[in-house]
Design a protein around this motif. Sequence first.
Motif, short mmCIF file in Angstrom:
data_model
loop_
_atom_site.label_atom_id
_atom_site.label_comp_id
_atom_site.label_asym_id
_atom_site.label_seq_id
_atom_site.Cartn_x
_atom_site.Cartn_y
_atom_site.Cartn_z
N PRO A 290 0.82 -1.22 0.00
CA PRO A 290 0.00 0.00 0.00
C PRO A 290 0.85 1.27 0.00
CG PRO A 290 -0.82 -1.58 1.62
CD PRO A 290 0.50 -2.10 1.15
N GLU A 291 0.43 2.24 -0.79
CA GLU A 291 1.07 3.55 -0.82
C GLU A 291 0.18 4.52 -0.05
OE1 GLU A 291 3.30 6.25 -0.66
OE2 GLU A 291 4.19 4.70 -1.97
N VAL A 292 0.52 4.72 1.22
CA VAL A 292 -0.35 5.47 2.13
C VAL A 292 -0.02 6.95 2.17
CG1 VAL A 292 -1.26 5.54 4.50
CG2 VAL A 292 -0.51 3.37 3.53
N ARG A 293 1.21 7.35 1.84
CA ARG A 293 1.63 8.73 2.00
C ARG A 293 0.69 9.74 1.34
NH1 ARG A 293 3.24 11.35 5.74
NH2 ARG A 293 4.43 9.45 6.19
N PRO A 294 0.20 9.51 0.11
CA PRO A 294 -0.72 10.50 -0.48
C PRO A 294 -1.99 10.70 0.35
CG PRO A 294 0.16 9.09 -2.19
CD PRO A 294 0.57 8.48 -0.88
N LEU A 295 -2.45 9.65 1.04
CA LEU A 295 -3.64 9.82 1.87
C LEU A 295 -3.30 10.65 3.12
CD1 LEU A 295 -6.61 9.21 2.22
CD2 LEU A 295 -5.99 7.05 3.35
N TYR A 296 -2.09 10.51 3.65
CA TYR A 296 -1.66 11.40 4.72
C TYR A 296 -1.74 12.85 4.27
CZ TYR A 296 0.11 8.00 8.14
OH TYR A 296 0.20 7.02 9.09
N ASP A 297 -1.25 13.10 3.06
CA ASP A 297 -1.26 14.47 2.54
C ASP A 297 -2.68 14.98 2.36
OD1 ASP A 297 1.52 14.37 2.45
OD2 ASP A 297 1.58 13.77 0.34
N ARG A 298 -3.57 14.12 1.87
CA ARG A 298 -4.97 14.51 1.66
C ARG A 298 -5.65 14.86 2.98
NH1 ARG A 298 -7.99 12.85 -2.60
NH2 ARG A 298 -9.56 14.20 -1.64
N LEU A 299 -5.48 13.99 3.99
CA LEU A 299 -6.12 14.23 5.28
C LEU A 299 -5.54 15.47 5.96
CD1 LEU A 299 -6.41 10.58 6.61
CD2 LEU A 299 -8.31 12.12 6.09
N ALA A 300 -4.24 15.66 5.83
CA ALA A 300 -3.63 16.85 6.40
C ALA A 300 -4.20 18.12 5.76
CB ALA A 300 -2.11 16.80 6.23
N ALA A 301 -4.32 18.14 4.45
CA ALA A 301 -4.89 19.29 3.77
C ALA A 301 -6.35 19.47 4.15
CB ALA A 301 -4.75 19.12 2.26
N HIS A 302 -7.07 18.36 4.29
CA HIS A 302 -8.49 18.40 4.65
C HIS A 302 -8.70 19.09 5.99
CE1 HIS A 302 -12.65 17.00 4.45
NE2 HIS A 302 -12.53 16.51 5.66
N HIS A 303 -7.76 18.88 6.92
CA HIS A 303 -7.90 19.45 8.26
C HIS A 303 -6.97 20.65 8.50
CE1 HIS A 303 -10.71 16.45 9.57
NE2 HIS A 303 -9.89 15.46 9.29
N ARG A 304 -6.30 21.09 7.45
CA ARG A 304 -5.42 22.26 7.53
C ARG A 304 -4.31 22.08 8.57
NH1 ARG A 304 -10.60 24.45 6.64
NH2 ARG A 304 -10.74 25.66 4.70
N VAL A 305 -3.70 20.91 8.55
CA VAL A 305 -2.55 20.61 9.39
C VAL A 305 -1.46 20.03 8.50
CG1 VAL A 305 -3.93 20.26 11.47
CG2 VAL A 305 -3.42 18.30 9.97
N THR A 306 -0.33 19.66 9.09
CA THR A 306 0.73 19.01 8.33
C THR A 306 0.57 17.49 8.43
OG1 THR A 306 2.32 18.78 10.14
CG2 THR A 306 2.23 20.92 9.01
N PRO A 307 1.15 16.74 7.52
CA PRO A 307 1.09 15.27 7.63
C PRO A 307 1.65 14.75 8.96
CG PRO A 307 1.78 15.89 5.43
CD PRO A 307 1.77 17.16 6.24
N ALA A 308 2.56 15.48 9.58
CA ALA A 308 3.12 15.05 10.86
C ALA A 308 2.10 15.09 11.98
CB ALA A 308 4.32 15.92 11.23
N HIS A 309 0.97 15.76 11.75
CA HIS A 309 -0.11 15.81 12.74
C HIS A 309 -1.08 14.63 12.61
CE1 HIS A 309 1.12 20.08 12.86
NE2 HIS A 309 0.52 20.14 14.04
N VAL A 310 -0.86 13.74 11.63
CA VAL A 310 -1.85 12.71 11.29
C VAL A 310 -1.27 11.31 11.46
CG1 VAL A 310 -3.36 11.80 9.47
CG2 VAL A 310 -2.94 14.27 9.63
N ALA A 311 -2.06 10.42 12.05
CA ALA A 311 -1.74 8.98 12.09
C ALA A 311 -2.91 8.23 11.49
CB ALA A 311 -1.49 8.52 13.52
N ILE A 312 -2.69 7.57 10.38
CA ILE A 312 -3.73 6.76 9.73
C ILE A 312 -3.68 5.36 10.31
CG2 ILE A 312 -4.52 5.78 7.54
CD1 ILE A 312 -3.43 8.25 6.15
N THR A 313 -4.85 4.81 10.63
CA THR A 313 -4.91 3.51 11.30
C THR A 313 -6.02 2.64 10.73
OG1 THR A 313 -6.35 4.48 13.00
CG2 THR A 313 -3.99 4.43 13.47
N ALA A 314 -6.00 1.37 11.08
CA ALA A 314 -7.03 0.43 10.65
C ALA A 314 -8.27 0.61 11.54
CB ALA A 314 -6.52 -1.00 10.72
N GLY A 315 -9.02 1.65 11.25
CA GLY A 315 -10.16 2.02 12.08
C GLY A 315 -9.70 2.94 13.20
N SER A 316 -10.58 3.82 13.68
CA SER A 316 -10.17 4.74 14.74
C SER A 316 -9.87 4.02 16.05
CB SER A 316 -11.26 5.80 14.97
OG SER A 316 -12.48 5.21 15.37
#
Length: 265
Positions: A42-68
């Motif tokens: 899986p190439e997850v990095r682009p989704l980190y970028d999308r979620l970070a932009a969605h919430h107006r934060v940096t990718p370093a503020h985001v942890a993607i997981t298998a369900g919350s």
Amino acid sequence: GIRDVAVTGVQTCALPILVAFPAHVTRDILAALEGEVLTAYPEVRPLYDRLAAHHRVTPAHVAITAGSEMAIRYLFEAFLDPGDPVVILDPSFAMFAVYAQLCGARAVTIPFRPGCTVDVDDILQAITPGTKIVALANPNNPTGTAFDAPAMRAMIARAADVGAVFLSDEAYFYFHDATALPWLEEFPNLVVSRTFSKAWGLAGIRLGYAVGAPAIIAEMQKLQPIDHVSSLAVAAGHYMLDHESLVRDYAREVVASRGEVAHAL
């Protein structure tokens, strides 16, 4: 997918409702899995970028997981030692107590009062020096009750005063359009968890994430496997972020039907 509907003010309000996506939604998501996507990791990095932009934060503020729930587990495992107090509501999301027990921590439970209410002062008094995590679902599962902004700010601030991490689990965000995310910069002890289940309707995909201060997120990510979500989850996440109107339209329908559901109960 199976969607859990939060009905404010009703004690039993996690109602599984089978709602099918329009046929083109499933077709479009699966179309993204053709070719090398299935044979590569899986190439997850682009989704980190999308979620970070969605919430107006940096990718370093985001942890993607298998369900919350996995975001919650990583947070507990990263910050709890045996015997540490964890403040939670009773009843609330069952995995708060389960993960606290797995870590050997001590759950400090705040019971609901008659009428399905919680006194914020009870929570503030329970947050004491030594408290490591305060974990609240807002809106709460299974009661459907929610804290207003002044109450949330007071509890987050109290947690910050004693050096505790404050988790705002916003799994039901789209059914109650209020969030703690704007306070991330003000409160570096704040973590917000979100899921692509519930209103997003993707419970079977197992996709969620946490947003918080990079220092907290980095500690959580030390516990993650390299490939922590599947290519199907990544594809579905991208698609739904491109079509957020599907989620908001569905949530509006649910909110509009709350009175009928409450009357039927």
